[in-house]
Design a protein around this motif. Structure first.
Motif, mmCIF file in Angstrom:
data_model
loop_
_atom_site.group_PDB
_atom_site.id
_atom_site.type_symbol
_atom_site.label_atom_id
_atom_site.label_comp_id
_atom_site.label_asym_id
_atom_site.label_seq_id
_atom_site.Cartn_x
_atom_site.Cartn_y
_atom_site.Cartn_z
ATOM 1 N N ILE A 94 21.541 -13.311 -25.466
ATOM 2 C CA ILE A 94 21.554 -12.631 -24.177
ATOM 3 C C ILE A 94 22.504 -13.256 -23.159
ATOM 4 O O ILE A 94 23.280 -12.548 -22.491
ATOM 5 C CB ILE A 94 20.123 -12.581 -23.600
ATOM 6 C CG1 ILE A 94 19.226 -11.717 -24.498
ATOM 7 C CG2 ILE A 94 20.116 -12.059 -22.167
ATOM 8 C CD1 ILE A 94 17.758 -11.781 -24.139
ATOM 9 N N GLU A 95 22.469 -14.582 -23.024
ATOM 10 C CA GLU A 95 23.155 -15.198 -21.886
ATOM 11 C C GLU A 95 24.687 -15.159 -21.935
ATOM 12 O O GLU A 95 25.313 -14.960 -20.876
ATOM 13 C CB GLU A 95 22.659 -16.624 -21.684
ATOM 14 C CG GLU A 95 21.245 -16.685 -21.138
ATOM 15 C CD GLU A 95 20.887 -18.054 -20.602
ATOM 16 O OE1 GLU A 95 21.395 -18.439 -19.532
ATOM 17 O OE2 GLU A 95 20.110 -18.746 -21.280
ATOM 18 N N LEU A 153 18.740 -6.400 -16.505
ATOM 19 C CA LEU A 153 19.180 -7.630 -17.159
ATOM 20 C C LEU A 153 18.577 -8.858 -16.487
ATOM 21 O O LEU A 153 18.164 -9.804 -17.161
ATOM 22 C CB LEU A 153 20.708 -7.723 -17.136
ATOM 23 C CG LEU A 153 21.467 -6.916 -18.180
ATOM 24 C CD1 LEU A 153 22.969 -7.059 -17.967
ATOM 25 C CD2 LEU A 153 21.088 -7.363 -19.593
ATOM 26 N N CYS A 157 16.190 -11.629 -18.296
ATOM 27 C CA CYS A 157 16.504 -13.056 -18.273
ATOM 28 C C CYS A 157 15.370 -13.855 -17.642
ATOM 29 O O CYS A 157 15.057 -14.968 -18.083
ATOM 30 C CB CYS A 157 17.810 -13.298 -17.525
ATOM 31 S SG CYS A 157 19.282 -12.755 -18.424
#
Length: 223
Positions: A94-95, A153, A157
């Motif tokens: 994801i990051e 998003l 996160c």
């Protein structure tokens, strides 16, 4: 042990999960939080200050502190049985692309907020304060997600980063991280910020991936 801010977030998340804290619900008084979290009143106030700036709570003079709708949704938490390997895997997926998106959409205010987080990490590194390092590290990564200006998003996160508050993650970091590791991470964080300032999505993504791969090696002994 969780620091005061993390402990307070965990307390709020517990209340949301069991239904005792909904939008507009009143949080315990500062005195009650001091007793419940076994923390100094000043630390409680600083934690509430952070949560208020993030829009998670609102404080009203003479009335108390109340949970906002944003606060109720933001404290969704990762499963308690999440392993460090799962955390690293999710972060690697994801990051890096999130950081690339932040390079495209970050405002000057976002970049200044991110830079303050790196400065905080630098100060905590000098003081060799592991709890403060973890706090600033989480704030940095959350600030990068915020800079995407994608609420979905950012929420994903946030949920992912709550896993870093699990005892298994904290104990593993304490056992494996050295001052050399922390200095490396600081250099990598600076490189990530430089790429964001340069509006270079490809470099921002690759530097974040390099950073997370370093964390994986140091925590798990493998990428």
């Amino acid at each position: 042990m969780l620091n005061v801010e993390q402990a307070l977030r965990a307390l709020v998340a517990e209340g949301v999960a069991d239904g005792t804290l909904g939008p507009g619900a009143k949080l315990p008084t500062e005195r009650a939080l001091v007793e419940r979290l076994a923390a100094p009143r000043g630390a409680i106030r600083r934690a509430l200050d952070v949560m208020e700036r993030e829009g998670l709570v609102v404080r009203q003079v003479g009335r108390g502190t109340f949970l906002t709708e944003e606060g109720r949704t933001a404290v969704k938490r990762a499963p308690t049985d999440t392993s460090p390997a799962e955390i690293i895997q999710a972060r690697l997926l994801i990051e890096p692309p999130v950081t690339a998106l932040a390079a495209r959409h970050a405002t000057q205010s976002d970049l200044e907020r991110i830079a303050r987080c790196v400065d905080g990490l630098g100060d905590a590194l000098v003081d060799e304060d592991p709890d403060l390092l973890e706090t600033w590290d989480q704030r940095l990564h959350r600030a990068i997600a915020h800079a995407t200006h994608s609420g979905l998003l950012e929420h994903l996160c946030d949920v992912m980063h709550t896993a870093r508050e699990l005892p298994v993650w904290g104990s593993l970091k304490r056992r494996t991280h050295t001052i050399e590791h922390r200095r490396l991470y600081h250099r990598q964080h600076v490189a990530i910020v430089d790429a964001l300032r340069d509006r270079n999505p490809e470099l921002a993504e690759s530097t974040m991936r390099t950073h997370l791969e370093s964390v994986a090696r140091n925590l798990l002994g493998k990428p």
